[in-house]
Enzyme design. Structure first.
Site, short mmCIF file in Angstrom:
data_model
loop_
_atom_site.label_atom_id
_atom_site.label_comp_id
_atom_site.label_asym_id
_atom_site.label_seq_id
_atom_site.Cartn_x
_atom_site.Cartn_y
_atom_site.Cartn_z
N GLY A 1 -55.42 14.11 52.40
CA GLY A 1 -55.86 13.64 53.69
C GLY A 1 -54.97 12.09 53.80
O GLY A 1 -55.54 11.27 54.40
N ARG B 1 -53.46 9.86 57.51
CA ARG B 1 -54.07 8.69 58.39
C ARG B 1 -55.40 8.24 57.87
O ARG B 1 -55.66 8.76 56.79
CB ARG B 1 -54.17 9.32 59.80
CG ARG B 1 -55.19 10.42 59.95
CD ARG B 1 -55.20 11.07 61.44
NE ARG B 1 -56.14 12.22 61.43
CZ ARG B 1 -57.35 11.95 61.58
NH1 ARG B 1 -57.86 10.96 62.02
NH2 ARG B 1 -58.30 13.14 61.71
N ASP C 1 -53.99 22.46 52.71
CA ASP C 1 -55.46 22.55 52.94
C ASP C 1 -56.30 22.61 51.50
O ASP C 1 -56.01 23.51 50.93
CB ASP C 1 -55.76 23.73 53.84
CG ASP C 1 -57.26 23.85 54.14
OD1 ASP C 1 -58.11 23.36 53.54
OD2 ASP C 1 -57.34 25.19 54.88
N VAL C 2 -57.10 21.45 51.52
CA VAL C 2 -57.59 21.50 50.06
C VAL C 2 -58.71 22.47 49.87
O VAL C 2 -59.02 22.91 48.72
CB VAL C 2 -58.34 20.21 49.85
CG1 VAL C 2 -57.05 18.86 49.70
CG2 VAL C 2 -59.52 19.47 50.75
N ASN D 1 -59.10 12.19 48.96
CA ASN D 1 -59.87 11.47 50.04
C ASN D 1 -60.11 12.24 51.24
O ASN D 1 -60.89 11.88 52.23
CB ASN D 1 -58.75 10.49 50.45
CG ASN D 1 -58.68 9.72 51.99
OD1 ASN D 1 -59.67 8.91 52.05
ND2 ASN D 1 -58.18 10.36 52.66
N SER E 1 -69.39 8.51 49.53
CA SER E 1 -69.75 8.05 50.56
C SER E 1 -71.35 7.27 50.28
O SER E 1 -72.03 8.12 49.58
CB SER E 1 -69.99 8.76 51.94
OG SER E 1 -70.65 8.12 52.79
N TYR F 1 -73.03 16.63 55.07
CA TYR F 1 -71.92 15.66 54.73
C TYR F 1 -72.55 14.86 53.39
O TYR F 1 -71.81 14.60 52.37
CB TYR F 1 -71.88 14.74 55.44
CG TYR F 1 -70.94 13.68 55.31
CD1 TYR F 1 -69.38 13.84 55.45
CD2 TYR F 1 -71.30 12.03 55.45
CE1 TYR F 1 -68.51 12.65 55.22
CE2 TYR F 1 -70.38 11.16 55.11
CZ TYR F 1 -68.86 11.38 55.08
OH TYR F 1 -67.98 10.58 54.67
N ALA G 1 -74.74 15.98 51.23
CA ALA G 1 -74.91 16.91 50.13
C ALA G 1 -73.67 16.96 49.53
O ALA G 1 -73.33 17.03 48.14
CB ALA G 1 -75.39 18.29 50.46
N LYS H 1 -71.31 14.70 49.52
CA LYS H 1 -70.80 13.47 49.01
C LYS H 1 -71.54 13.18 47.61
O LYS H 1 -71.19 12.74 46.54
CB LYS H 1 -70.99 12.31 49.97
CG LYS H 1 -69.90 12.41 51.22
CD LYS H 1 -68.49 12.22 50.95
CE LYS H 1 -67.55 12.28 51.79
NZ LYS H 1 -66.13 12.33 51.59
P1 NDP Z 1 -60.02 10.58 58.90
O1 NDP Z 1 -60.70 11.63 59.61
O2 NDP Z 1 -59.40 9.19 59.72
O3 NDP Z 1 -58.93 11.18 58.00
C1 NDP Z 1 -59.06 12.38 57.13
C2 NDP Z 1 -57.68 13.10 56.84
O4 NDP Z 1 -57.90 14.17 56.13
C3 NDP Z 1 -57.14 13.10 57.92
O5 NDP Z 1 -55.74 13.01 57.80
C4 NDP Z 1 -57.40 14.81 58.09
O6 NDP Z 1 -56.14 15.67 58.69
C5 NDP Z 1 -57.44 15.05 56.62
N1 NDP Z 1 -57.92 16.41 56.22
C6 NDP Z 1 -59.09 16.95 56.88
N2 NDP Z 1 -59.33 18.05 56.46
C7 NDP Z 1 -58.33 18.44 55.44
C8 NDP Z 1 -58.23 19.66 54.38
N3 NDP Z 1 -59.02 20.55 54.61
N4 NDP Z 1 -57.28 19.40 53.50
C9 NDP Z 1 -56.45 18.32 53.42
N5 NDP Z 1 -56.74 17.14 54.53
C10 NDP Z 1 -57.57 17.53 55.44
O7 NDP Z 1 -61.11 10.13 57.79
P2 NDP Z 1 -61.47 8.64 57.01
O8 NDP Z 1 -60.04 8.03 56.72
O9 NDP Z 1 -62.17 8.05 57.98
O10 NDP Z 1 -62.06 9.08 55.81
C11 NDP Z 1 -61.47 9.39 54.71
C12 NDP Z 1 -62.18 9.61 53.52
O11 NDP Z 1 -63.31 8.62 53.69
C13 NDP Z 1 -63.25 11.02 53.96
O12 NDP Z 1 -63.55 11.67 52.74
C14 NDP Z 1 -64.49 10.26 54.58
O13 NDP Z 1 -65.65 11.29 54.32
C15 NDP Z 1 -64.72 9.11 53.38
N6 NDP Z 1 -65.39 8.26 54.16
C16 NDP Z 1 -65.25 7.51 55.33
C17 NDP Z 1 -66.07 6.24 55.77
C18 NDP Z 1 -65.81 5.83 57.24
O14 NDP Z 1 -66.54 4.90 57.57
N7 NDP Z 1 -64.69 6.01 57.79
C19 NDP Z 1 -67.17 6.19 54.96
C20 NDP Z 1 -67.35 7.06 53.92
C21 NDP Z 1 -66.69 7.73 53.38
P3 NDP Z 1 -56.18 16.13 60.18
O15 NDP Z 1 -55.67 14.64 60.88
O16 NDP Z 1 -55.11 17.01 60.61
O17 NDP Z 1 -57.56 16.29 60.64
#
Ligand code: NDP
Length: 247
Positions: free
Chosen positions: A12, A15, A62-63, A89, A141, A154, A156, A158
């Protein structure tokens, strides 16, 4: 240059928080594999890393798909020679109250967040065991610690990451591999931007430091956990949440 010549795989990484981690690692001297479902955005981030003078590899991954993950790790080994750091991530939300939560929303979130983390750990553990070193950092999280209405799937997933991290830390410690989890609170990204205003307001009121975190805050903690400075820390979950959860 706390990560000089290390190779990091960041899922991920295209972005949000993942991208911030990728850029912070590159500034500390690491080469980065940016793995994301979206190859185009992964390539963009990879180009930005190259501008910093580091090697970057954009991977469509895709993870949830173990074969794809293994293929990606093999590509990293082929092109970059090793994998020192894994950042789990990639994560998604599909919120709904328990009574309205569909089977598919439950499965999708568990699959990406928890199974995806397992898949990536499994795929990197073989090369890490062989090289007798490695750092595995998984983004959990605070919701995995405290639960949250509307986020059964979500929360569960995390909480599962936290338990998985402890197990991996115990299994791989003798091979000099550290595994830790990070539990961010409310971080300003696209994931949180889509939350309704009233929920955002309530969240803000619950943060003692009275502000949201930035992706850079999480990235700084990842740099520390990936560096030699944290070599005696393993199996831990470190909250980064402006004081929302205090143990
Ligand atoms: P974003 O939604 O901004 O970014 C997530 C990234 O993961 C995107 O680039 C997305 O791709 C990619 N992604 C989604 N599904 C898959 C997959 N199956 N395989 C590979 N990549 C994938 O999320 P955040 O940056 O906000 O969050 C990042 C991590 O931090 C997550 O695990 C989230 O749960 C955790 N987190 C975030 C918090 C927050 O407040 N933002 C708080 C606590 C935890 P695409 O752009 O194509 O969808």
């Amino acid at each position: 240059m706390r990560l000089k010549d290390k190779v990091a795989l960041i899922t991920g990484g295209a972005r949000g928080i993942g991208q911030a981690i990728a850029m912070a690692f590159a500034k500390e001297g690491a080469d980065i594999a940016v793995a994301d479902v979206n190859l185009e955005t992964a390539q963009k981030t990879a180009s930005e890393i190259e501008l910093l003078g580091r090697k970057a590899l954009a991977l469509e991954m895709d993870v949830t798909n173990y074969e794809k993950v293994e293929e990606g790790v093999n590509k990293i080994l082929d092109k970059m020679g090793k994998v020192d750091i894994l950042i789990n991530n990639a994560g998604i939300t599909k919120d709904n109250l328990l009574l309205r939560m569909s089977q598919s929303d439950w499965d999708a979130v568990i699959n990406v967040n928890l199974k995806g983390t397992f898949n990536c750990i499994k795929a990197v553990s073989r090369p890490m065991v062989k090289q007798r070193s490695g750092r595995i950092i998984s983004i959990a999280s605070i919701i995995g610690l405290m639960g949250n209405p509307g986020q059964a799937n979500y929360a569960a997933s995390k909480a599962g990451i936290i338990a998985l991290t402890k197990t991996v830390a115990k299994e791989l410690a003798s091979r000099n591999i550290n595994a830790n989890a990070i539990a961010p609170g409310f971080i300003q990204t696209e994931m949180t931007a889509k939350l309704p205003e009233d929920i955002k307001k309530r969240m803000l009121e619950a943060i003692p430091l009275a502000k949201l975190g930035s992706p850079g805050d999480v990235a700084n903690l990842c740099v520390f956990l990936a560096s030699d400075e944290s070599s005696y820390i393993t199996g831990q979950t470190i909250t980064i949440d402006g004081g929302m959860v205090m143990a």
